[in-house]
Write a protein that holds these residues in place. Sequence first.
Motif, PDB file in Angstrom:
ATOM      1  N   TYR A  19       0.951  -1.112  -0.102  1.00 59.25           N
ATOM      2  CA  TYR A  19      -0.449  -0.123   0.145  1.00 59.25           C
ATOM      3  C   TYR A  19       0.824   1.461   0.053  1.00 59.25           C
ATOM      4  CZ  TYR A  19      -2.885   3.552   0.841  1.00 59.25           C
ATOM      5  OH  TYR A  19      -4.428   4.612   1.102  1.00 59.25           O
ATOM      6  N   GLY A  22       4.040   0.569  -3.280  1.00 63.68           N
ATOM      7  CA  GLY A  22       3.325   0.186  -4.662  1.00 63.68           C
ATOM      8  C   GLY A  22       3.242  -1.197  -5.230  1.00 63.68           C
ATOM      9  N   ALA A  80       0.252  -5.505  -6.224  1.00 63.82           N
ATOM     10  CA  ALA A  80      -0.419  -4.946  -5.812  1.00 63.82           C
ATOM     11  C   ALA A  80      -1.227  -4.454  -4.766  1.00 63.82           C
ATOM     12  CB  ALA A  80      -0.727  -3.674  -7.241  1.00 63.82           C
ATOM     13  N   GLU A  83      -6.942  -1.916  -5.522  1.00 63.30           N
ATOM     14  CA  GLU A  83      -7.752  -0.964  -5.308  1.00 63.30           C
ATOM     15  C   GLU A  83      -9.173  -0.436  -5.388  1.00 63.30           C
ATOM     16  OE1 GLU A  83      -5.094   2.017  -8.360  1.00 63.30           O
ATOM     17  OE2 GLU A  83      -3.115   1.740  -7.293  1.00 63.30           O
TER      18      GLU A  83
END
Length: 143
Positions: A19, A22, A80, A83
């Motif tokens: 977080y 990245g 990642a 999101e």
Amino acid sequence: MAKNNANARIRRRIAEILYERGPMTRSAVASILLGEGNFRVMPSDASLSAMLAKNIQIIQTGTDKVDVGDGTMAHNSVYAIDEEIIHCKQDLLYTRPYSTMTKKQKSLAKRCPTCRQTRYMGDPSLFPQEWDECLICQRRPLD
């Protein structure tokens, strides 16, 4: 029990690293964990890959060519934070799997009626709002 607790701490820290910094490869995450020096035992590459692949907060976004040390290049997965479900750092807490929660979070966790997973819904004294379903179900509804 100590081993499971250490793995839970590592899994929580991996999500925080992704977080904050990245997308990155497994080896980049491992070097950050090693550099911090907060853990006595570091997970093996296979164990770290499993921790990344099985966490609902983390997604694989592609591959990256990495030098393996002897001049050859290998394709490593890039991971990642998802999101779609995590918009701020506080969301890491509400989307955390039960196995990585602290004892206090486990005592405040409730079962989501939609996905049937046990999720931390917040401390009632600090966050009096009752959610009908977990944050993951709110942001990524089941079809």
